[in-house]
Write an enzyme that holds these catalytic residues in place. Structure first.
Site, mmCIF file in Angstrom:
data_model
loop_
_atom_site.group_PDB
_atom_site.id
_atom_site.type_symbol
_atom_site.label_atom_id
_atom_site.label_comp_id
_atom_site.label_asym_id
_atom_site.label_seq_id
_atom_site.Cartn_x
_atom_site.Cartn_y
_atom_site.Cartn_z
ATOM 1 N NE ARG A 46 4.471 5.061 -5.452
ATOM 2 C CZ ARG A 46 4.545 6.118 -4.639
ATOM 3 N NH1 ARG A 46 3.488 6.496 -3.963
ATOM 4 N NH2 ARG A 46 5.679 6.792 -4.519
ATOM 5 C CG HIS A 98 7.332 9.434 -9.728
ATOM 6 N ND1 HIS A 98 6.799 9.310 -8.476
ATOM 7 C CD2 HIS A 98 8.596 8.951 -9.646
ATOM 8 C CE1 HIS A 98 7.700 8.764 -7.674
ATOM 9 N NE2 HIS A 98 8.804 8.532 -8.349
ATOM 10 C CB CYS A 101 9.931 11.588 -6.827
ATOM 11 S SG CYS A 101 11.365 10.505 -6.992
#
Ligand code: CO
Length: 216
Positions: A46, A98, A101
């Protein structure tokens, strides 16, 4: 059509679209690469590096692994780093984590896993937690703890980069690259800056190499 066949079909369409916009697109790219950026990101599907910053082929040299780690004994990451810094002469290195995670989430719990390699890879993140456990434990929810550890993990990777002789030599000789720590939000698609280190940034004395003499 099988799922992988769709990829091959999309590739044909993509290549032809690029050719239509610029007939010399691939001819120029095939000659050489001169990326200005090295990107170290998470393997998570993603967080596609080029897509989220709208970068074109040739713009970023990329290394991705589980939880965007710069491990100073990992020949894979080190080889990418050395090539990017010493040969491609990148001006910026971006470590991008991110939120939410999976690697960081897994490192924060005590569940045993059959993934014997992955759990060792995640030990590095457990060490980041160990360094900052007071701060992380003070947060109210598990989500907050995961997301703060995501941020701290990025910051620690930036520091580890600065601790390498590869970076220190480039800082000393060529005053580059700048190292950036960013975090990406899966829920809003936005990047946030956490830290940046410019050449000459003061680093912990024990990690500082003396460049009055050659360092291997
Ligand atoms: Co991840």
């Amino acid at each position: 059509m099988k799922s992988f066949e769709k990829l091959l079909m999309e590739n044909k369409k993509w290549a032809s679209d690029k050719q239509k916009i610029d007939p010399n697109f691939f001819k120029h790219l095939a000659k050489e690469q001169k990326p200005e950026f090295l990107w170290i990101g998470c393997s998570d599907s993603r967080v596609p590096a080029e897509l989220i910053v709208n970068a074109e082929p040739g713009e970023m040299f990329i290394h991705r692994n589980i939880a965007n780690q710069m491990v100073a004994t990992d020949f894979n990451c080190l080889s990418v780093l050395q090539y990017a810094v010493a040969v491609l002469k990148v001006k910026h290195i971006i470590v991008c984590g991110h939120y939410n995670c999976g690697g960081v989430k897994a490192a924060l719990n005590n569940q045993s896993t059959d993934l014997v390699l992955t759990n060792k890879w995640l030990m590095h993140i457990k060490n980041v937690y160990r360094l900052h456990q007071k701060e992380v434990n003070a947060l109210a929810t598990e989500q907050e703890r995961i997301d703060r550890l995501v941020e701290l993990n990025v910051i620690e990777q930036v520091k580890t980069l600065a601790y390498t002789s590869i970076i220190q030599q480039a800082w000393h000789e060529e005053s580059r690259p700048i190292i950036h720590g960013w975090v990406y939000g899966l829920s809003d698609g936005l990047l946030k800056t956490l830290i940046s280190m410019e050449p000459g940034h003061e680093i912990e004395p024990i990690f500082k190499y003396d460049y009055t003499e050659a360092v291997a």
